[in-house]
Design a protein around this motif. Sequence first.
Motif, PDB file in Angstrom:
ATOM      1  N   GLU A 294     -10.619   5.752  -1.477  1.00  0.00           N
ATOM      2  CA  GLU A 294     -10.887   6.201  -2.841  1.00  0.00           C
ATOM      3  C   GLU A 294      -9.993   5.485  -3.850  1.00  0.00           C
ATOM      4  N   ALA A 295      -8.725   5.304  -3.515  1.00  0.00           N
ATOM      5  CA  ALA A 295      -7.813   4.613  -4.420  1.00  0.00           C
ATOM      6  C   ALA A 295      -8.263   3.177  -4.641  1.00  0.00           C
ATOM      7  N   GLU A 296      -8.730   2.537  -3.583  1.00  0.00           N
ATOM      8  CA  GLU A 296      -9.223   1.167  -3.691  1.00  0.00           C
ATOM      9  C   GLU A 296     -10.404   1.102  -4.657  1.00  0.00           C
ATOM     10  N   ARG A 297     -11.262   2.092  -4.583  1.00  0.00           N
ATOM     11  CA  ARG A 297     -12.449   2.122  -5.441  1.00  0.00           C
ATOM     12  C   ARG A 297     -12.089   2.394  -6.902  1.00  0.00           C
ATOM     13  N   LEU A 298     -11.133   3.292  -7.136  1.00  0.00           N
ATOM     14  CA  LEU A 298     -10.841   3.740  -8.494  1.00  0.00           C
ATOM     15  C   LEU A 298      -9.843   2.854  -9.246  1.00  0.00           C
ATOM     16  N   LEU A 299      -8.943   2.211  -8.528  1.00  0.00           N
ATOM     17  CA  LEU A 299      -7.809   1.562  -9.192  1.00  0.00           C
ATOM     18  C   LEU A 299      -7.922   0.054  -9.326  1.00  0.00           C
ATOM     19  N   LYS A 300      -8.934  -0.533  -8.722  1.00  0.00           N
ATOM     20  CA  LYS A 300      -9.085  -1.979  -8.844  1.00  0.00           C
ATOM     21  C   LYS A 300      -9.272  -2.363 -10.306  1.00  0.00           C
ATOM     22  N   GLY A 301      -8.618  -3.422 -10.716  1.00  0.00           N
ATOM     23  CA  GLY A 301      -8.765  -3.905 -12.086  1.00  0.00           C
ATOM     24  C   GLY A 301      -7.721  -3.383 -13.046  1.00  0.00           C
ATOM     25  N   ILE A 302      -6.874  -2.429 -12.589  1.00  0.00           N
ATOM     26  CA  ILE A 302      -5.822  -1.916 -13.468  1.00  0.00           C
ATOM     27  C   ILE A 302      -4.632  -2.866 -13.429  1.00  0.00           C
ATOM     28  N   ASN A 303      -4.128  -3.219 -14.595  1.00  0.00           N
ATOM     29  CA  ASN A 303      -3.002  -4.142 -14.689  1.00  0.00           C
ATOM     30  C   ASN A 303      -1.777  -3.590 -13.973  1.00  0.00           C
ATOM     31  N   LYS A 304      -1.042  -4.475 -13.297  1.00  0.00           N
ATOM     32  CA  LYS A 304       0.182  -4.167 -12.547  1.00  0.00           C
ATOM     33  C   LYS A 304      -0.094  -3.395 -11.259  1.00  0.00           C
ATOM     34  N   ILE A 305      -1.353  -3.279 -10.872  1.00  0.00           N
ATOM     35  CA  ILE A 305      -1.702  -2.740  -9.553  1.00  0.00           C
ATOM     36  C   ILE A 305      -2.378  -3.865  -8.783  1.00  0.00           C
ATOM     37  N   ALA A 306      -1.803  -4.259  -7.662  1.00  0.00           N
ATOM     38  CA  ALA A 306      -2.314  -5.405  -6.899  1.00  0.00           C
ATOM     39  C   ALA A 306      -2.874  -4.950  -5.559  1.00  0.00           C
ATOM     40  N   PHE A 307      -4.010  -5.510  -5.189  1.00  0.00           N
ATOM     41  CA  PHE A 307      -4.607  -5.258  -3.871  1.00  0.00           C
ATOM     42  C   PHE A 307      -4.543  -6.553  -3.066  1.00  0.00           C
TER      43      PHE A 307
END
Length: 333
Positions: A294-307
């Motif tokens: 769920e975190a992968e789905r919701l947080l992608k594209g947010i600045n300073k969060i890297a996958f």
Amino acid sequence: MAIGALTPPDAPNEAVLEYPDNRLLIDLCGEFDRNLAHIEHKFSIQIARRGNQLSLLGEEDAVAQAESVLNALYLRLEAGRGLETGDIDGEIRMGGSGTGTGAQGGDQLEMFKGGRVEIKTRKKLVEPRTEAQKAYVKSLYENELGFGIGPAGTGKTYLAVAVGVNLFIEGKVDKIILSRPAVEAGERLGFLPGDMKDKVDPFMQPLYDALSDFLPGKQVTKLIEDKKIEIAPLAFMRGRTLSNAFVVLDEAQNATSMQMKMFLTRLGKGSRMVVTGDRTQIDLQRGVTSGLHEAERLLKGINKIAFNYFTAKDVVRHPLVAKIIEAYEADDG
């Protein structure tokens, strides 16, 4: 030339340190002896300079600790590194056992300008062995929240702990917090023998193993006693704000959606978080959504969060592990 330490027999709480290079000694003392004053304050001792010697007076344990710190800082200067207040605090935090050659200030990212990347810890230099690992390490220095997703054996947690130890040694964070969901325990946790630490330690052992690779065992024990290092189940994070800390959540695929949200919202000022997991090894009950997914789905594209993603090609364990992972992936396909 080696650093000499002379202890007069009639003064058990005095240590006299002799340094061969007067130029480096000046740098060690700092402008107007401010570095010495800082160390005096931290250890509640007195330091007097006489020529190329420093005389330390105070409680025996405090004098011994200050001696170790001063010697480590001198070695750092011998290695050509600068010396700032943060570097002194880092050595004090580590009891003067740092190598004196680590990155400092904003220099961590300097390592990525060349071809070779090395993370300096107390016991060893850790080098990413694949391009994905190198990109992962870089992202952990660049971003406040990083995700490492991929199969077992790709170094996700190992490298994260190495970066955490490096930042701790350099004084960039005040503590290291390592956590993972104790899913395997389930409702049986209360039936296990011993106190709570005895019950959960078996599930935390991989994190202890990683730390023992980077720090001496006695130092790990002391830092845990001083709560500079915390190793605890994910449930213990509820209600806390984690400030000035390097926080790692391991086996995050076994966190529920609510647990993941709880964990991510613990992020406080001056902290960095790393979340690692393997989407193919979810141990949650059927029908329960993985918080990692769920975190992968919701947080992608947010600045300073890297996958960051790993594949079987990034496995650094036994070569057969990569072949096993590839076989299972082929079967799932």
